[in-house]
Design a protein around this motif. Structure first.
Motif, PDB file in Angstrom:
ATOM      1  N   GLU A 135      -9.317  10.315  -0.092  1.00 40.10           N
ATOM      2  CA  GLU A 135      -7.919  10.231  -0.285  1.00 40.10           C
ATOM      3  C   GLU A 135      -7.360   9.282   1.164  1.00 40.10           C
ATOM      4  O   GLU A 135      -8.007   9.488   2.243  1.00 40.10           O
ATOM      5  N   ALA A 136      -6.375   8.553   0.861  1.00 41.57           N
ATOM      6  CA  ALA A 136      -5.932   7.679   1.705  1.00 41.57           C
ATOM      7  C   ALA A 136      -4.499   8.427   2.455  1.00 41.57           C
ATOM      8  O   ALA A 136      -3.939   9.238   1.615  1.00 41.57           O
ATOM      9  N   HIS A 182       0.053  10.065   0.590  1.00 43.79           N
ATOM     10  CA  HIS A 182      -1.375  10.146   0.510  1.00 43.79           C
ATOM     11  C   HIS A 182      -1.807  10.084  -1.105  1.00 43.79           C
ATOM     12  O   HIS A 182      -0.852   9.846  -1.886  1.00 43.79           O
ATOM     13  N   SER A 183      -3.014   9.969  -0.992  1.00 40.32           N
ATOM     14  CA  SER A 183      -3.554   9.599  -2.572  1.00 40.32           C
ATOM     15  C   SER A 183      -4.219  10.925  -3.063  1.00 40.32           C
ATOM     16  O   SER A 183      -4.788  11.924  -2.289  1.00 40.32           O
ATOM     17  N   MET A 200      -3.081   5.329   8.295  1.00 41.32           N
ATOM     18  CA  MET A 200      -3.681   6.195   9.020  1.00 41.32           C
ATOM     19  C   MET A 200      -5.089   6.709   8.641  1.00 41.32           C
ATOM     20  O   MET A 200      -5.157   6.439   7.302  1.00 41.32           O
ATOM     21  N   GLU A 201      -5.770   7.126   9.290  1.00 40.42           N
ATOM     22  CA  GLU A 201      -7.234   7.721   8.931  1.00 40.42           C
ATOM     23  C   GLU A 201      -7.203   9.026   8.559  1.00 40.42           C
ATOM     24  O   GLU A 201      -6.427   9.833   8.855  1.00 40.42           O
ATOM     25  N   ASN A 202      -7.667   9.242   7.276  1.00 46.62           N
ATOM     26  CA  ASN A 202      -7.948  10.699   6.758  1.00 46.62           C
ATOM     27  C   ASN A 202      -9.007  11.379   7.697  1.00 46.62           C
ATOM     28  O   ASN A 202     -10.079  11.008   7.342  1.00 46.62           O
ATOM     29  N   ASP A 230      -5.826  12.644  11.511  1.00 38.63           N
ATOM     30  CA  ASP A 230      -6.370  12.834  12.789  1.00 38.63           C
ATOM     31  C   ASP A 230      -5.379  13.277  14.112  1.00 38.63           C
ATOM     32  O   ASP A 230      -4.256  12.460  14.167  1.00 38.63           O
ATOM     33  N   PRO A 231      -5.386  14.603  14.611  1.00 32.28           N
ATOM     34  CA  PRO A 231      -4.222  14.773  15.620  1.00 32.28           C
ATOM     35  C   PRO A 231      -4.039  13.761  16.652  1.00 32.28           C
ATOM     36  O   PRO A 231      -2.951  13.712  17.109  1.00 32.28           O
TER      37      PRO A 231
END
Length: 140
Positions: free
Chosen positions: A23-24, A79-80, A43-45, A56-57
Motif C-alpha cells: 500500500e502507498a 492510501h492504496s 510518504m513512506e508506508n 512513519d511517526p
C-alpha cells in the motif's frame, strides 16, 4: 466534493502503482481553511505491507511541522488498496483523525498495479463514512 487537478490525481495514482504490491500513502496539502489540494506529499508506508499502511511517526511529525510552518493543512489523505475495492477498511476508519480532510482510497487490484484504478474519496467524521464525488480538473 473533492476537486483535484489532473497532475495531482496522476501523481497519487503513479505512487499507488509504484508501491504495488504494498500500500502507498501520503497527503496533499493546501492552505489552511481553503479545501484546495495543492502540494503533493508522498510518504513512506512504515508497514511496507500489501494490506495495511501507517505513516512513519518521525516522517509524519516532520511533514505536519512543515504544514504548520507553511500555514497549510492536509486537505487529502490518501492510501492504496492492492487487493480490495477503494473503500475505507475498519482500520482506516478507526485511524481517520482529520475531520476536514478528504480521505482518498485508490485500488490497484486490477492487473497488479498496471491497469485501471478505482479512485474514490470519502469524508470520515466520528467513524461515519460518506462517499463524495471527485472532479478532476485541468492543472492551474
Amino acid at each position: 466534493m473533492l476537486r483535484i487537478d489532473r497532475t495531482t490525481y496522476e501523481a497519487i495514482v503513479a505512487h499507488a502503482r509504484k508501491d504495488h504490491p504494498d500500500e502507498a500513502c501520503g497527503i496533499v496539502a493546501g492552505p489552511e481553511g481553503s479545501d484546495r489540494p495543492e502540494r503533493f506529499v508522498p510518504m513512506e508506508n512504515a508497514e511496507r505491507s500489501p494490506t495495511f499502511f501507517r505513516f512513519d511517526p518521525q516522517e509524519q511529525f516532520r511533514v505536519w511541522r512543515d504544514l504548520d510552518d507553511r500555514d497549510e493543512e492536509p486537505v487529502v489523505i490518501y492510501h492504496s488498496h492492492t487487493a480490495t475495492e477503494a473503500y475505507p477498511s475498519r482500520t482506516d476508519i478507526s485511524y481517520a483523525s482529520e475531520p476536514g480532510a478528504h480521505y482518498v482510497v485508490v485500488s490497484t487490484r486490477a492487473d497488479e498495479g498496471q491497469g485501471p484504478v478505482e479512485f474514490r474519496s470519502f469524508r470520515i467524521v466520528d467513524s461515519v463514512v460518506t462517499e463524495e464525488d471527485v472532479e478532476v480538473v485541468p492543472p492551474t
